[in-house]
Design an enzyme around this catalytic site. Sequence first.
Site, PDB file in Angstrom:
ATOM      1  N   ARG A   1       0.863  -1.178   0.000  1.00 27.94           N
ATOM      2  CA  ARG A   1       0.000   0.000   0.000  1.00 27.94           C
ATOM      3  C   ARG A   1       0.903   1.233   0.000  1.00 27.94           C
ATOM      4  O   ARG A   1       2.050   1.171   0.434  1.00 27.94           O
ATOM      5  CB  ARG A   1      -0.900   0.005   1.238  1.00 27.94           C
ATOM      6  CG  ARG A   1      -1.777  -1.240   1.374  1.00 27.94           C
ATOM      7  CD  ARG A   1      -2.482  -1.267   2.723  1.00 27.94           C
ATOM      8  NE  ARG A   1      -3.360  -2.433   2.865  1.00 27.94           N
ATOM      9  CZ  ARG A   1      -2.979  -3.611   3.353  1.00 27.94           C
ATOM     10  NH1 ARG A   1      -1.720  -3.776   3.770  1.00 27.94           N
ATOM     11  NH2 ARG A   1      -3.834  -4.619   3.438  1.00 27.94           N
TER      12      ARG A   1
ATOM     13  N   LYS B   1      -0.827  -2.183   8.143  1.00 26.45           N
ATOM     14  CA  LYS B   1      -1.989  -1.835   8.956  1.00 26.45           C
ATOM     15  C   LYS B   1      -1.826  -2.366  10.373  1.00 26.45           C
ATOM     16  O   LYS B   1      -1.272  -3.439  10.585  1.00 26.45           O
ATOM     17  CB  LYS B   1      -3.262  -2.418   8.329  1.00 26.45           C
ATOM     18  CG  LYS B   1      -3.729  -1.680   7.079  1.00 26.45           C
ATOM     19  CD  LYS B   1      -5.070  -2.208   6.617  1.00 26.45           C
ATOM     20  CE  LYS B   1      -5.623  -1.379   5.467  1.00 26.45           C
ATOM     21  NZ  LYS B   1      -6.951  -1.869   5.023  1.00 26.45           N
TER      22      LYS B   1
ATOM     23  N   HIS C   1      -2.949   2.570  -5.823  1.00 24.94           N
ATOM     24  CA  HIS C   1      -3.664   1.332  -5.508  1.00 24.94           C
ATOM     25  C   HIS C   1      -3.895   0.494  -6.759  1.00 24.94           C
ATOM     26  O   HIS C   1      -4.010  -0.733  -6.673  1.00 24.94           O
ATOM     27  CB  HIS C   1      -4.994   1.622  -4.821  1.00 24.94           C
ATOM     28  CG  HIS C   1      -5.597   0.409  -4.181  1.00 24.94           C
ATOM     29  ND1 HIS C   1      -5.132  -0.108  -2.993  1.00 24.94           N
ATOM     30  CD2 HIS C   1      -6.597  -0.422  -4.587  1.00 24.94           C
ATOM     31  CE1 HIS C   1      -5.823  -1.196  -2.683  1.00 24.94           C
ATOM     32  NE2 HIS C   1      -6.714  -1.404  -3.631  1.00 24.94           N
TER      33      HIS C   1
ATOM     34  N   ARG D   1      -1.024  -1.760  -6.989  1.00 25.95           N
ATOM     35  CA  ARG D   1      -1.218  -2.882  -6.055  1.00 25.95           C
ATOM     36  C   ARG D   1      -2.235  -3.865  -6.632  1.00 25.95           C
ATOM     37  O   ARG D   1      -2.047  -5.082  -6.561  1.00 25.95           O
ATOM     38  CB  ARG D   1      -1.693  -2.330  -4.713  1.00 25.95           C
ATOM     39  CG  ARG D   1      -2.049  -3.376  -3.662  1.00 25.95           C
ATOM     40  CD  ARG D   1      -2.313  -2.679  -2.333  1.00 25.95           C
ATOM     41  NE  ARG D   1      -3.011  -3.513  -1.371  1.00 25.95           N
ATOM     42  CZ  ARG D   1      -2.431  -4.420  -0.593  1.00 25.95           C
ATOM     43  NH1 ARG D   1      -1.138  -4.638  -0.702  1.00 25.95           N
ATOM     44  NH2 ARG D   1      -3.133  -5.121   0.274  1.00 25.95           N
TER      45      ARG D   1
ATOM     46  N   HIS E   1      -3.321  -9.275   3.201  1.00 24.82           N
ATOM     47  CA  HIS E   1      -4.754  -9.354   3.470  1.00 24.82           C
ATOM     48  C   HIS E   1      -5.008 -10.303   4.633  1.00 24.82           C
ATOM     49  O   HIS E   1      -4.442 -11.396   4.680  1.00 24.82           O
ATOM     50  CB  HIS E   1      -5.511  -9.867   2.237  1.00 24.82           C
ATOM     51  CG  HIS E   1      -5.628  -8.864   1.140  1.00 24.82           C
ATOM     52  ND1 HIS E   1      -5.867  -9.209  -0.176  1.00 24.82           N
ATOM     53  CD2 HIS E   1      -5.543  -7.505   1.158  1.00 24.82           C
ATOM     54  CE1 HIS E   1      -5.923  -8.116  -0.914  1.00 24.82           C
ATOM     55  NE2 HIS E   1      -5.735  -7.072  -0.129  1.00 24.82           N
TER      56      HIS E   1
ATOM     57  N   TYR F   1     -10.126  -9.788  -6.554  1.00 24.93           N
ATOM     58  CA  TYR F   1      -9.244  -9.409  -7.655  1.00 24.93           C
ATOM     59  C   TYR F   1      -9.132 -10.508  -8.716  1.00 24.93           C
ATOM     60  O   TYR F   1      -8.310 -10.414  -9.623  1.00 24.93           O
ATOM     61  CB  TYR F   1      -7.852  -9.083  -7.112  1.00 24.93           C
ATOM     62  CG  TYR F   1      -7.847  -7.872  -6.211  1.00 24.93           C
ATOM     63  CD1 TYR F   1      -7.661  -6.596  -6.723  1.00 24.93           C
ATOM     64  CD2 TYR F   1      -8.052  -8.003  -4.841  1.00 24.93           C
ATOM     65  CE1 TYR F   1      -7.665  -5.484  -5.899  1.00 24.93           C
ATOM     66  CE2 TYR F   1      -8.065  -6.896  -4.004  1.00 24.93           C
ATOM     67  CZ  TYR F   1      -7.872  -5.643  -4.544  1.00 24.93           C
ATOM     68  OH  TYR F   1      -7.883  -4.546  -3.723  1.00 24.93           O
TER      69      TYR F   1
END
Length: 334
Positions: free
Chosen positions: A187, A211, A282, A285, A308, A317
């Site tokens: 990210r 994150k 993004h 990504r 993820h 995706y």
Amino acid sequence: MGIEEQDPQKALVRWQALVAGDRSSSRINPATLYLANLPSEASRDTVRSVMRSLARMLGYATQVKPGALPKAQVNPETVPWQRLDRLVVLAVRELLRQDGKSTATINLYLSVMKGIAREAVRNRQMEEHQFLMIEQVASLRGSRLPAGRALHVVEITKLVDHCLSAEGLAGIRDAALLGMLFGCGPRRAEVVTIDIGKINFAERSVRVIGKGNKERELEMPERTIDLVTTWLDESGLSQGALFRPVTRWGAIVRDRRLTPRGVYDVVTRRVKQAGLDNASPHDLRRSFLTYLLDNEVDLSTAADLAGHASTDTTRRYLRGQKRRNRQAADKVDF
């Protein structure tokens, strides 16, 4: 008329009149406490942006000239957040919905308002029953398919080649940045956390802060390593932040690292210069994930590489599944 059916604009006007004299407080603003309690600078940047938007919605933007509401002039700490109530939160939720904001965005705004209210209670600036009424405002349900697009490898190559053909250090840095975004899939808030000392060239890996302030390791393909090595050789950097601002005169700002906003500006500018359709960080990504899945990398591995928490996120995706769905739909003949 029920509470949730009232005009949201009128609800905000009512609240503004009610708290007109509350701009200053002898206690620390609960928004400041909420920011201080967040685990990472990336989280704080996101929440500051939300707070500025909320401040504008609540009528606390400083005008430099008539009709101008520049983001830089919005100070969330001028808002008497401790006076938030359920009607105001409902009004904000409705205005965001009317403005076409996504479910995730609206829920983020709700989460920030509830978090600030929680800090106000802890700091004895808000009654607990007032906070409980705010906390009970329901988040929206549902999800949307990912926006944006996946770039073809040919487009990525054209983009990197364009940067390398540009004059000065900025082009070399941008090529390395693009190589990292597509080659490793971080990210934009993660790629700016990379320190040179966290790159293991022997193992072809690099560590980023993701994150939840969690460190994770990314695998680096050979092309990415080549681009990063070229950037380090040309810049003379040997420690500290990998990606740093470069002035218009080609000088590296050595005491600062590139920001997530800076990454966005670099990517969108280079995409435009290369003559490609619009794309964001993004989307690089997304391109990374799509490329993995199109080449039959299993979902679990792709999710791990992308950071993820669930393969359900990665599954969105899958272009191959979309093609199979289309082929199945074509069998319906009438």
